[in-house]
Motif scaffolding. Structure first.
Motif, short mmCIF file in Angstrom:
data_model
loop_
_atom_site.label_atom_id
_atom_site.label_comp_id
_atom_site.label_asym_id
_atom_site.label_seq_id
_atom_site.Cartn_x
_atom_site.Cartn_y
_atom_site.Cartn_z
N VAL A 144 75.02 61.24 66.75
CA VAL A 144 75.20 61.42 65.52
C VAL A 144 74.12 61.40 64.41
O VAL A 144 73.48 60.12 64.63
CB VAL A 144 76.40 60.80 65.02
N MET A 145 73.85 61.97 63.37
CA MET A 145 72.67 61.82 62.59
C MET A 145 72.97 62.29 61.22
O MET A 145 74.13 62.67 61.16
CB MET A 145 71.65 62.72 63.22
N ALA A 146 72.24 61.92 60.21
CA ALA A 146 72.36 62.29 58.90
C ALA A 146 72.68 63.91 58.75
O ALA A 146 71.75 64.40 59.43
CB ALA A 146 71.17 61.90 58.03
N TYR A 147 73.37 64.08 57.87
CA TYR A 147 73.52 65.74 57.50
C TYR A 147 72.66 66.03 56.33
O TYR A 147 72.79 65.33 55.27
CB TYR A 147 74.99 65.91 57.00
N VAL A 148 71.81 66.94 56.54
CA VAL A 148 70.98 67.60 55.39
C VAL A 148 71.32 69.01 55.25
O VAL A 148 71.30 69.69 56.00
CB VAL A 148 69.41 67.44 56.17
N SER A 149 71.65 69.21 53.92
CA SER A 149 72.11 70.90 53.51
C SER A 149 70.92 71.64 53.47
O SER A 149 69.77 71.13 53.21
CB SER A 149 72.99 70.66 52.25
N GLY A 150 71.11 72.67 53.77
CA GLY A 150 70.13 73.85 53.95
C GLY A 150 70.26 74.99 54.56
O GLY A 150 71.22 74.94 55.63
N ASP A 151 69.62 76.01 54.53
CA ASP A 151 69.46 76.86 55.62
C ASP A 151 68.57 76.76 56.39
O ASP A 151 67.25 76.31 56.20
CB ASP A 151 69.71 78.06 54.86
N ASN A 152 68.58 77.76 57.62
CA ASN A 152 67.07 77.75 58.69
C ASN A 152 66.20 78.68 58.06
O ASN A 152 66.54 79.59 57.47
CB ASN A 152 67.55 78.02 60.02
N LEU A 153 65.06 78.50 58.11
CA LEU A 153 64.02 79.50 57.86
C LEU A 153 64.00 80.93 58.27
O LEU A 153 64.12 81.68 57.33
CB LEU A 153 62.74 79.13 57.89
N ALA A 154 64.65 81.09 59.54
CA ALA A 154 64.81 82.69 59.85
C ALA A 154 65.81 83.08 58.88
O ALA A 154 65.68 84.31 58.58
CB ALA A 154 65.17 82.59 61.21
N ARG A 179 66.81 82.36 55.59
CA ARG A 179 66.33 82.51 54.45
C ARG A 179 65.26 83.66 54.30
O ARG A 179 65.47 84.64 53.43
CB ARG A 179 65.61 81.35 54.18
N LEU A 180 64.55 83.88 55.36
CA LEU A 180 63.70 84.98 55.25
C LEU A 180 64.27 86.37 55.43
O LEU A 180 63.98 87.34 54.99
CB LEU A 180 62.64 84.87 56.68
N HIS A 181 65.27 86.28 56.35
CA HIS A 181 65.85 87.54 56.62
C HIS A 181 66.66 88.07 55.50
O HIS A 181 66.88 89.17 55.04
CB HIS A 181 67.07 87.49 57.64
N GLU A 182 67.51 87.02 54.85
CA GLU A 182 68.28 87.18 53.56
C GLU A 182 67.51 87.65 52.15
O GLU A 182 67.89 88.61 51.61
CB GLU A 182 69.24 86.19 53.11
N ARG A 183 66.34 86.95 51.90
CA ARG A 183 65.59 86.99 50.63
C ARG A 183 64.17 87.54 50.94
O ARG A 183 63.56 87.74 49.87
CB ARG A 183 65.83 85.67 49.92
N GLY A 184 63.70 87.61 52.24
CA GLY A 184 62.09 88.19 52.50
C GLY A 184 61.36 87.21 52.16
O GLY A 184 61.54 85.81 52.38
N VAL A 185 60.37 87.51 52.04
CA VAL A 185 59.11 86.60 51.78
C VAL A 185 59.16 85.38 50.95
O VAL A 185 59.70 85.76 49.72
CB VAL A 185 57.74 87.51 51.43
N LEU A 186 58.81 84.32 51.17
CA LEU A 186 58.50 83.20 50.40
C LEU A 186 57.82 83.25 49.24
O LEU A 186 56.66 83.87 49.18
CB LEU A 186 58.39 81.78 51.12
#
Length: 158
Positions: free
Chosen positions: A88-98, A100-107
């Motif tokens: 069990v570890m801390a929960y960190v909110s967010g999406d994985n990078l793959a 993010r890149l798939h949904e919105r393209g280049v950073l």
């Protein structure tokens, strides 16, 4: 034992599957004792019977638990219930990078600055397929995009 939303592992109630990989599945859960969200990494039951894999999994948790760094998620506990081995570890909110890149393209430039990895005192920019050492131009093996977390919360409580 199938792990689905609503499954209880001691005081932890599974709420969602966050991701899966070679060494396990990660779930979001609620710590019902402390009323907080946590992440649980579970060694798949089909691998838990193999002592070498179980030892490696537990060593991963032990090693991470000994470290204190802003880029390392704190480990709260390791347990084994009904032949399920997990930590069990801390929960960190967010999406994985793959994703993010798939949904919105280049950073954007600003987003890219946020996806910096500090290693050995050198700043490295994550680039698909490679990491470029900013100080000496050396190339090192890059983490897989699916394993990179784009964090949306600013802090982790220790």
């Amino acid at each position: 034992m199938a792990v689905i939303p609503g499954t209880r592992l001691g005081p932890y109630e599974i709420t969602a599957l966050l991701g899966a990989g070679g060494m396990g599945e990660v779930y979001r859960a609620t710590d019902t004792n402390l009323k907080r969200q946590v992440a649980i990494k579970l060694l798949p039951p089909e691998l838990a019977f193999r002592s070498d894999i179980k030892s490696r999994f537990l060593r991963e948790a032990e090693t991470a638990a000994q470290l204190s760094h802003p880029n390392i998620v704190p480990i709260y506990t390791v347990d084994e219930l009904e032949q399920l081995v997990f930590f069990v570890m801390a929960y960190v909110s967010g999406d994985n990078l793959a994703k993010r890149l798939h949904e919105r393209g280049v950073l954007t430039t600003e987003e890219t600055r946020k996806v910096l990895v500090r290693a050995g005192g050198r700043v490295r920019v994550v680039v698909p397929g490679e990491q470029q050492g900013a100080d000496k131009g050396e190339k090192v093996a890059a983490p897989k995009e699916k394993d990179q977390q784009v964090v949306t919360s600013k802090t982790i409580k220790h």
